[in-house]
Scaffold this active site. Sequence first.
Site, PDB file in Angstrom:
ATOM      1  N   GLU A 154     -10.940  -9.460   2.687  1.00 29.57           N
ATOM      2  CA  GLU A 154      -9.679  -9.130   3.357  1.00 29.57           C
ATOM      3  C   GLU A 154      -9.989  -9.017   4.840  1.00 29.57           C
ATOM      4  O   GLU A 154     -10.800  -8.183   5.254  1.00 29.57           O
ATOM      5  CB  GLU A 154      -9.092  -7.826   2.808  1.00 29.57           C
ATOM      6  CG  GLU A 154      -7.758  -7.511   3.485  1.00 29.57           C
ATOM      7  CD  GLU A 154      -6.988  -6.390   2.823  1.00 29.57           C
ATOM      8  OE1 GLU A 154      -7.069  -6.235   1.588  1.00 29.57           O
ATOM      9  OE2 GLU A 154      -6.301  -5.663   3.564  1.00 29.57           O
ATOM     10  N   GLU A 171      -8.550   0.489  -3.145  1.00 31.35           N
ATOM     11  CA  GLU A 171      -9.415   0.495  -1.962  1.00 31.35           C
ATOM     12  C   GLU A 171     -10.382   1.661  -2.108  1.00 31.35           C
ATOM     13  O   GLU A 171      -9.965   2.782  -2.424  1.00 31.35           O
ATOM     14  CB  GLU A 171      -8.581   0.664  -0.690  1.00 31.35           C
ATOM     15  CG  GLU A 171      -7.696  -0.528  -0.422  1.00 31.35           C
ATOM     16  CD  GLU A 171      -6.836  -0.345   0.806  1.00 31.35           C
ATOM     17  OE1 GLU A 171      -6.124  -1.292   1.150  1.00 31.35           O
ATOM     18  OE2 GLU A 171      -6.853   0.753   1.406  1.00 31.35           O
ATOM     19  N   THR A 229     -17.760  -3.173  14.949  1.00 27.60           N
ATOM     20  CA  THR A 229     -17.037  -2.747  16.155  1.00 27.60           C
ATOM     21  C   THR A 229     -15.529  -2.906  15.977  1.00 27.60           C
ATOM     22  O   THR A 229     -14.750  -2.162  16.544  1.00 27.60           O
ATOM     23  CB  THR A 229     -17.494  -3.560  17.382  1.00 27.60           C
ATOM     24  OG1 THR A 229     -17.593  -4.916  16.988  1.00 27.60           O
ATOM     25  CG2 THR A 229     -18.823  -3.066  17.898  1.00 27.60           C
ATOM     26  N   HIS A 261      -5.556   3.599  -1.772  1.00 29.06           N
ATOM     27  CA  HIS A 261      -6.891   3.964  -1.292  1.00 29.06           C
ATOM     28  C   HIS A 261      -7.198   5.388  -1.729  1.00 29.06           C
ATOM     29  O   HIS A 261      -6.573   6.331  -1.248  1.00 29.06           O
ATOM     30  CB  HIS A 261      -6.892   3.854   0.243  1.00 29.06           C
ATOM     31  CG  HIS A 261      -8.230   4.076   0.875  1.00 29.06           C
ATOM     32  ND1 HIS A 261      -8.406   4.004   2.239  1.00 29.06           N
ATOM     33  CD2 HIS A 261      -9.448   4.364   0.348  1.00 29.06           C
ATOM     34  CE1 HIS A 261      -9.679   4.241   2.514  1.00 29.06           C
ATOM     35  NE2 HIS A 261     -10.329   4.471   1.396  1.00 29.06           N
ATOM     36  N   ARG A 320      -7.042  12.529   0.950  1.00 28.53           N
ATOM     37  CA  ARG A 320      -5.956  12.966   1.840  1.00 28.53           C
ATOM     38  C   ARG A 320      -4.592  12.403   1.439  1.00 28.53           C
ATOM     39  O   ARG A 320      -3.576  12.910   1.852  1.00 28.53           O
ATOM     40  CB  ARG A 320      -6.274  12.657   3.305  1.00 28.53           C
ATOM     41  CG  ARG A 320      -6.087  11.242   3.724  1.00 28.53           C
ATOM     42  CD  ARG A 320      -6.209  11.108   5.230  1.00 28.53           C
ATOM     43  NE  ARG A 320      -7.578  11.353   5.688  1.00 28.53           N
ATOM     44  CZ  ARG A 320      -8.170  10.667   6.660  1.00 28.53           C
ATOM     45  NH1 ARG A 320      -7.514   9.729   7.298  1.00 28.53           N
ATOM     46  NH2 ARG A 320      -9.410  10.919   7.014  1.00 28.53           N
ATOM     47  N   HIS A 357      -3.692  -4.775   7.612  1.00 24.97           N
ATOM     48  CA  HIS A 357      -3.796  -3.613   8.511  1.00 24.97           C
ATOM     49  C   HIS A 357      -2.930  -3.805   9.756  1.00 24.97           C
ATOM     50  O   HIS A 357      -3.078  -4.774  10.489  1.00 24.97           O
ATOM     51  CB  HIS A 357      -5.235  -3.310   8.966  1.00 24.97           C
ATOM     52  CG  HIS A 357      -5.347  -1.899   9.475  1.00 24.97           C
ATOM     53  ND1 HIS A 357      -5.657  -0.828   8.662  1.00 24.97           N
ATOM     54  CD2 HIS A 357      -5.114  -1.364  10.706  1.00 24.97           C
ATOM     55  CE1 HIS A 357      -5.636   0.279   9.380  1.00 24.97           C
ATOM     56  NE2 HIS A 357      -5.293  -0.018  10.623  1.00 24.97           N
ATOM     57  N   HIS A 361       0.951   6.174   1.884  1.00 23.99           N
ATOM     58  CA  HIS A 361       1.674   7.113   2.746  1.00 23.99           C
ATOM     59  C   HIS A 361       2.901   7.733   2.076  1.00 23.99           C
ATOM     60  O   HIS A 361       3.461   8.690   2.612  1.00 23.99           O
ATOM     61  CB  HIS A 361       1.959   6.481   4.105  1.00 23.99           C
ATOM     62  CG  HIS A 361       0.661   6.183   4.801  1.00 23.99           C
ATOM     63  ND1 HIS A 361      -0.269   7.173   5.069  1.00 23.99           N
ATOM     64  CD2 HIS A 361       0.086   5.017   5.176  1.00 23.99           C
ATOM     65  CE1 HIS A 361      -1.352   6.626   5.612  1.00 23.99           C
ATOM     66  NE2 HIS A 361      -1.157   5.319   5.687  1.00 23.99           N
ATOM     67  N   ASN A 419       0.854  -1.191   0.000  1.00 25.61           N
ATOM     68  CA  ASN A 419       0.000   0.000   0.000  1.00 25.61           C
ATOM     69  C   ASN A 419       0.894   1.247   0.000  1.00 25.61           C
ATOM     70  O   ASN A 419       1.708   1.435   0.908  1.00 25.61           O
ATOM     71  CB  ASN A 419      -0.899  -0.058   1.248  1.00 25.61           C
ATOM     72  CG  ASN A 419      -1.858   1.118   1.320  1.00 25.61           C
ATOM     73  OD1 ASN A 419      -1.463   2.254   1.070  1.00 25.61           O
ATOM     74  ND2 ASN A 419      -3.086   0.861   1.678  1.00 25.61           N
ATOM     75  N   ARG A 429      -9.339   8.020  -1.099  1.00 18.92           N
ATOM     76  CA  ARG A 429     -10.323   8.390  -0.073  1.00 18.92           C
ATOM     77  C   ARG A 429     -11.232   9.490  -0.589  1.00 18.92           C
ATOM     78  O   ARG A 429     -10.856  10.281  -1.444  1.00 18.92           O
ATOM     79  CB  ARG A 429      -9.609   8.882   1.194  1.00 18.92           C
ATOM     80  CG  ARG A 429      -8.796   7.800   1.897  1.00 18.92           C
ATOM     81  CD  ARG A 429      -8.291   8.342   3.223  1.00 18.92           C
ATOM     82  NE  ARG A 429      -9.397   8.609   4.112  1.00 18.92           N
ATOM     83  CZ  ARG A 429      -9.812   7.770   5.065  1.00 18.92           C
ATOM     84  NH1 ARG A 429      -9.169   6.641   5.279  1.00 18.92           N
ATOM     85  NH2 ARG A 429     -10.837   8.077   5.816  1.00 18.92           N
TER      86      ARG A 429
HETATM   87  N1  PXP Z   1      -5.795  -3.306   3.840  1.00 20.82           N
HETATM   88  C1  PXP Z   1      -6.758  -2.352   3.836  1.00 20.82           C
HETATM   89  C2  PXP Z   1      -8.109  -2.720   3.343  1.00 20.82           C
HETATM   90  C3  PXP Z   1      -6.461  -1.038   4.244  1.00 20.82           C
HETATM   91  O1  PXP Z   1      -7.426  -0.108   4.212  1.00 20.82           O
HETATM   92  C4  PXP Z   1      -5.152  -0.728   4.648  1.00 20.82           C
HETATM   93  C5  PXP Z   1      -4.786   0.657   5.022  1.00 20.82           C
HETATM   94  O2  PXP Z   1      -5.415   1.032   6.156  1.00 20.82           O
HETATM   95  C6  PXP Z   1      -4.195  -1.752   4.652  1.00 20.82           C
HETATM   96  C7  PXP Z   1      -4.542  -3.035   4.242  1.00 20.82           C
HETATM   97  C8  PXP Z   1      -2.793  -1.503   5.066  1.00 20.82           C
HETATM   98  O3  PXP Z   1      -2.731  -1.189   6.418  1.00 20.82           O
HETATM   99  P1  PXP Z   1      -1.358  -0.649   6.999  1.00 20.82           P
HETATM  100  O4  PXP Z   1      -1.095   0.657   6.321  1.00 20.82           O
HETATM  101  O5  PXP Z   1      -1.638  -0.523   8.460  1.00 20.82           O
HETATM  102  O6  PXP Z   1      -0.300  -1.657   6.689  1.00 20.82           O
END
Ligand code: PXP
Length: 247
Positions: free
Chosen positions: A159, A78, A109, A51, A57, A198, A18, A15, A53
């Site tokens: 996922e 995403e 939750t 992603h 962002r 995640h 960032h 991903n 958004r």
């Molecule tokens: N999978 C999904 C569906 C996500 O939305 C994210 C980002 O929040 C990730 C994986 C990757 O998570 P992380 O950046 O914490 O590794």
Amino acid sequence: MSALLHPARLRLGVNIDHVATIRNARGGEHPDPVRAAALIAQYGGDGITAHLREDRRHIRDEDLARIQAATDLPLNLEMAATDEMLAIALRHKPHAACIVPERREERTTEGGLDAAGQHNRLVPIVSALRDAGIRVSLFIAPDERQIEAAMRLGAPVVELHTGEYAHAEGEDRSRELRRIADMAALAAKNGIEPHAGHGLTYDNVQPIAAIPQLAELNIGHYLIGEAIFCGLETSVRRMRELMDAAR
Ligand code: PXP
């Protein structure tokens, strides 16, 4: 573990959101997430996850086509379950679309998509994506009710949200790991390909990577953070090695 138990290699989707977060902090073009995407292909990543958004962002609309042009790796988009995002997905036709919650009321939750509670809203979105040949995934908590909802929706992939696992300690973490393993097995038994992601790091990835039914992990924040200290090549290759060693 034997090759029979693990017939396919566990894929690593990186991903790159960032990289865009850092770029956007100055409003310019550097660092370019597209450059990261092209390098990840060289460093052993199996896919690019981004992603888009609703608030833009990090990844921006114009990044999507640029990522698709810069690498042959499959793009996993995403997206929130909205008409706007559906139209964008249908225009770009990524390899995969993972439906994620963005607003509070769309979440369970544990923070995953409330696929059970959002069934009616998800039906047309899942079918439009599927009809366009886009592999649909639902980002859900490792919860039986959510797997059953994914089955009713005809999602080919789920996922499993590993955030609770990543933040838990001791016995709580072991319990969360068992839940993820059980739900991966339940999904696979019902013909759904399970992925996970995640909050995964070098320290917590291996018990997840060892779950035999999982086909793909999506990892972002930690890899990009580590890249600041040791470079993207080292961070991606190290994660790949840890995943391979766990199988
Ligand atoms: N999978 C999904 C569906 C996500 O939305 C994210 C980002 O929040 C990730 C994986 C990757 O998570 P992380 O950046 O914490 O590794």
